[in-house]
Write a protein that holds these residues in place. Structure first.
Motif, PDB file in Angstrom:
ATOM      1  N   VAL A 148     -30.055 -10.309 -67.691  1.00  0.00           N
ATOM      2  CA  VAL A 148     -30.023 -10.789 -69.160  1.00  0.00           C
ATOM      3  C   VAL A 148     -31.146 -11.107 -69.704  1.00  0.00           C
ATOM      4  N   LEU A 149     -32.289 -11.007 -68.764  1.00  0.00           N
ATOM      5  CA  LEU A 149     -33.707 -11.443 -69.499  1.00  0.00           C
ATOM      6  C   LEU A 149     -34.319 -10.110 -69.898  1.00  0.00           C
ATOM      7  N   THR A 150     -34.003  -8.870 -69.587  1.00  0.00           N
ATOM      8  CA  THR A 150     -34.800  -7.808 -69.653  1.00  0.00           C
ATOM      9  C   THR A 150     -34.225  -7.056 -71.131  1.00  0.00           C
ATOM     10  N   LYS A 151     -35.195  -6.554 -71.861  1.00  0.00           N
ATOM     11  CA  LYS A 151     -34.912  -5.790 -73.386  1.00  0.00           C
ATOM     12  C   LYS A 151     -34.191  -4.512 -72.966  1.00  0.00           C
ATOM     13  N   THR A 152     -34.652  -3.683 -71.951  1.00  0.00           N
ATOM     14  CA  THR A 152     -33.978  -2.417 -71.711  1.00  0.00           C
ATOM     15  C   THR A 152     -33.614  -2.510 -70.123  1.00  0.00           C
ATOM     16  N   GLU A 153     -32.646  -1.522 -69.709  1.00  0.00           N
ATOM     17  CA  GLU A 153     -32.009  -1.151 -68.412  1.00  0.00           C
ATOM     18  C   GLU A 153     -33.050  -0.938 -67.657  1.00  0.00           C
ATOM     19  N   LEU A 154     -33.266  -1.637 -66.430  1.00  0.00           N
ATOM     20  CA  LEU A 154     -34.197  -1.355 -65.429  1.00  0.00           C
ATOM     21  C   LEU A 154     -33.811  -0.088 -64.787  1.00  0.00           C
ATOM     22  N   VAL A 206     -42.940  -5.943 -54.250  1.00  0.00           N
ATOM     23  CA  VAL A 206     -43.816  -6.686 -53.685  1.00  0.00           C
ATOM     24  C   VAL A 206     -43.588  -7.458 -52.194  1.00  0.00           C
ATOM     25  N   LEU A 207     -42.623  -7.679 -51.981  1.00  0.00           N
ATOM     26  CA  LEU A 207     -42.405  -8.244 -50.675  1.00  0.00           C
ATOM     27  C   LEU A 207     -42.252  -7.249 -49.286  1.00  0.00           C
ATOM     28  N   ALA A 208     -42.099  -5.716 -49.596  1.00  0.00           N
ATOM     29  CA  ALA A 208     -41.829  -5.013 -48.527  1.00  0.00           C
ATOM     30  C   ALA A 208     -43.326  -4.811 -47.899  1.00  0.00           C
ATOM     31  N   GLU A 209     -43.022  -4.479 -46.688  1.00  0.00           N
ATOM     32  CA  GLU A 209     -44.457  -4.013 -46.002  1.00  0.00           C
ATOM     33  C   GLU A 209     -44.801  -2.509 -46.238  1.00  0.00           C
ATOM     34  N   SER A 210     -43.982  -1.719 -46.814  1.00  0.00           N
ATOM     35  CA  SER A 210     -44.131  -0.274 -47.025  1.00  0.00           C
ATOM     36  C   SER A 210     -44.767  -0.005 -48.283  1.00  0.00           C
ATOM     37  N   SER A 211     -44.968  -1.215 -49.172  1.00  0.00           N
ATOM     38  CA  SER A 211     -45.457  -1.049 -50.505  1.00  0.00           C
ATOM     39  C   SER A 211     -46.651  -1.653 -50.629  1.00  0.00           C
ATOM     40  N   ASN A 212     -47.545  -1.231 -51.530  1.00  0.00           N
ATOM     41  CA  ASN A 212     -49.087  -1.696 -51.817  1.00  0.00           C
ATOM     42  C   ASN A 212     -48.919  -2.547 -53.036  1.00  0.00           C
ATOM     43  N   ALA A 213     -47.539  -2.604 -53.648  1.00  0.00           N
ATOM     44  CA  ALA A 213     -47.674  -3.262 -54.948  1.00  0.00           C
ATOM     45  C   ALA A 213     -47.770  -4.638 -55.208  1.00  0.00           C
ATOM     46  N   THR A 214     -48.350  -5.094 -56.154  1.00  0.00           N
ATOM     47  CA  THR A 214     -48.695  -6.531 -56.417  1.00  0.00           C
ATOM     48  C   THR A 214     -47.595  -7.035 -57.287  1.00  0.00           C
ATOM     49  N   ILE A 215     -47.738  -8.343 -57.448  1.00  0.00           N
ATOM     50  CA  ILE A 215     -46.757  -9.014 -58.437  1.00  0.00           C
ATOM     51  C   ILE A 215     -47.189  -8.620 -59.845  1.00  0.00           C
ATOM     52  N   ALA A 216     -48.570  -8.470 -60.145  1.00  0.00           N
ATOM     53  CA  ALA A 216     -48.980  -7.837 -61.350  1.00  0.00           C
ATOM     54  C   ALA A 216     -48.224  -6.550 -61.721  1.00  0.00           C
ATOM     55  N   ASP A 217     -48.320  -5.791 -60.837  1.00  0.00           N
ATOM     56  CA  ASP A 217     -47.418  -4.512 -60.980  1.00  0.00           C
ATOM     57  C   ASP A 217     -46.028  -4.513 -61.490  1.00  0.00           C
ATOM     58  N   ALA A 218     -45.367  -5.561 -61.000  1.00  0.00           N
ATOM     59  CA  ALA A 218     -44.045  -5.827 -61.035  1.00  0.00           C
ATOM     60  C   ALA A 218     -43.695  -6.505 -62.526  1.00  0.00           C
ATOM     61  N   VAL A 219     -44.567  -6.994 -63.066  1.00  0.00           N
ATOM     62  CA  VAL A 219     -44.112  -7.968 -64.477  1.00  0.00           C
ATOM     63  C   VAL A 219     -43.622  -7.124 -65.475  1.00  0.00           C
ATOM     64  N   VAL A 220     -42.558  -7.417 -65.951  1.00  0.00           N
ATOM     65  CA  VAL A 220     -42.070  -6.910 -67.050  1.00  0.00           C
ATOM     66  C   VAL A 220     -42.086  -8.042 -68.401  1.00  0.00           C
ATOM     67  N   SER A 221     -41.876  -7.495 -69.476  1.00  0.00           N
ATOM     68  CA  SER A 221     -41.823  -8.353 -70.668  1.00  0.00           C
ATOM     69  C   SER A 221     -40.292  -8.788 -70.738  1.00  0.00           C
ATOM     70  N   THR A 222     -39.742  -9.759 -71.539  1.00  0.00           N
ATOM     71  CA  THR A 222     -38.442 -10.059 -71.412  1.00  0.00           C
ATOM     72  C   THR A 222     -38.000 -10.287 -73.015  1.00  0.00           C
ATOM     73  N   ILE A 223     -36.946 -10.721 -73.201  1.00  0.00           N
ATOM     74  CA  ILE A 223     -36.233 -10.951 -74.617  1.00  0.00           C
ATOM     75  C   ILE A 223     -36.966 -11.971 -75.362  1.00  0.00           C
ATOM     76  N   TRP A 224     -37.886 -12.769 -74.651  1.00  0.00           N
ATOM     77  CA  TRP A 224     -38.519 -13.831 -75.453  1.00  0.00           C
ATOM     78  C   TRP A 224     -40.041 -13.857 -75.296  1.00  0.00           C
ATOM     79  N   PRO A 225     -40.737 -13.847 -76.391  1.00  0.00           N
ATOM     80  CA  PRO A 225     -42.183 -13.861 -76.378  1.00  0.00           C
ATOM     81  C   PRO A 225     -42.903 -14.998 -75.365  1.00  0.00           C
ATOM     82  N   GLY A 226     -43.606 -14.838 -74.528  1.00  0.00           N
ATOM     83  CA  GLY A 226     -44.115 -15.887 -73.619  1.00  0.00           C
ATOM     84  C   GLY A 226     -43.420 -15.884 -72.423  1.00  0.00           C
TER      85      GLY A 226
END
Length: 262
Positions: free
Chosen positions: A49-55, A65-85
């Motif tokens: 409900v918060l994303t503008k386009t389908e993931l 972010v939580l998986a041991e097998s990944s080096n992704a940080t939370i900053a890598d996962a952040v996406v914008s939503t339907i609302w600015p801010g």
């Protein structure tokens, strides 16, 4: 000032956790502040409900972010939503699903309860409020959310089975506070789907209040609250007198949660 971090939890589904997070996120944006929603529910309703386009399945999400097998940080996962801010760390479909990562956490070693908290440290100073939408369970995803949070907020409804589950949930929150997060504050409960005109609704509200502090006014059972979320529209923009009146409940609840800092 570091972000206020709230975990919205209940082991029962259908009580309005995602709806609450959705409308509170808009209230943060309306106050001119920055919000981050973290969707740790494998169902991914907040992400839908918060994303503008389908993931897409190859998008980075909270599972990475939580998986041991990944080096992704939370900053890598952040996406914008339907609302600015308002930004989002989503649950996305894919092979490394959040349900799979949840099962991995069961057999993981030391520090498994702190993975989300450690991840959030990267962006803690970027946002004013971080809202964590927990799954309808008391598993390691919910525990990660509670360890990461400054405060726990129970989301319930004024119904018999919701009230009956409160004791177990409160024991879990207390156990997390004692073992992993001594700074965790149990703020109270947001009561949804309240039917003030019924005897059972009034009785259940009294029963809930005997166990936990009720935060603000109980949210009445109104179709527009869920309908506006599913239409990806705020209650203010829905445009009716009733919807605008209901939006003030979330604005006032946010003020209670943040102790008027926003």
């Amino acid at each position: 000032m570091p972000a206020d971090i709230f975990a919205f939890c209940n082991q029962k589904g259908g009580v309005g956790k995602t709806t609450t997070v959705f409308h509170l996120a808009y209230a943060v944006a309306q106050a001119g502040k920055r919000a981050l929603v973290i969707d740790v529910d494998p169902q991914g309703n907040a992400s839908t409900v918060l994303t503008k386009t389908e993931l897409e399945s190859d998008d980075v999400g909270v599972a990475d972010v939580l998986a041991e097998s990944s080096n992704a940080t939370i900053a890598d996962a952040v996406v914008s939503t339907i609302w600015p801010g308002v930004d989002l760390v989503p649950t996305v479909p894919g092979n490394e699903s959040l349900a799979y990562v949840r099962d991995q956490l069961v057999v993981a070693g030391a520090g498994r309860e702190r993975r989300l908290r450690d991840a959030i440290d990267v962006v803690r100073g970027v946002y004013d409020v971080i809202l964590i939408d927990c799954p309808p369970s008391l598993d390691l995803l919910t525990i990660n959310a509670l360890v990461a949070a400054r405060a726990a907020v129970v989301v319930t409804q004024s119904a018999l089975f919701s009230a009956n589950g409160l004791a177990r949930l409160l024991r879990t929150i207390d156990a997390v506070k004692r073992s992993y997060n001594p700074d965790l504050d149990m703020l109270g409960a947001i009561v949804n789907l309240h039917e003030i005109a019924t005897i059972s609704g009034r009785e259940q509200l009294i029963e809930i209040a005997a166990s936990i502090k009720i935060l603000g006014d109980a949210v009445p059972k109104r179709v527009v609250i869920k309908d506006s979320m599913e239409a990806q529209t705020s209650l203010v923009d829905w445009g009716t007198t009733q919807s605008r009146s209901l939006s003030t409940i979330y604005r006032d609840t946010l003020a209670l949660l943040t102790k008027g800092h926003l």
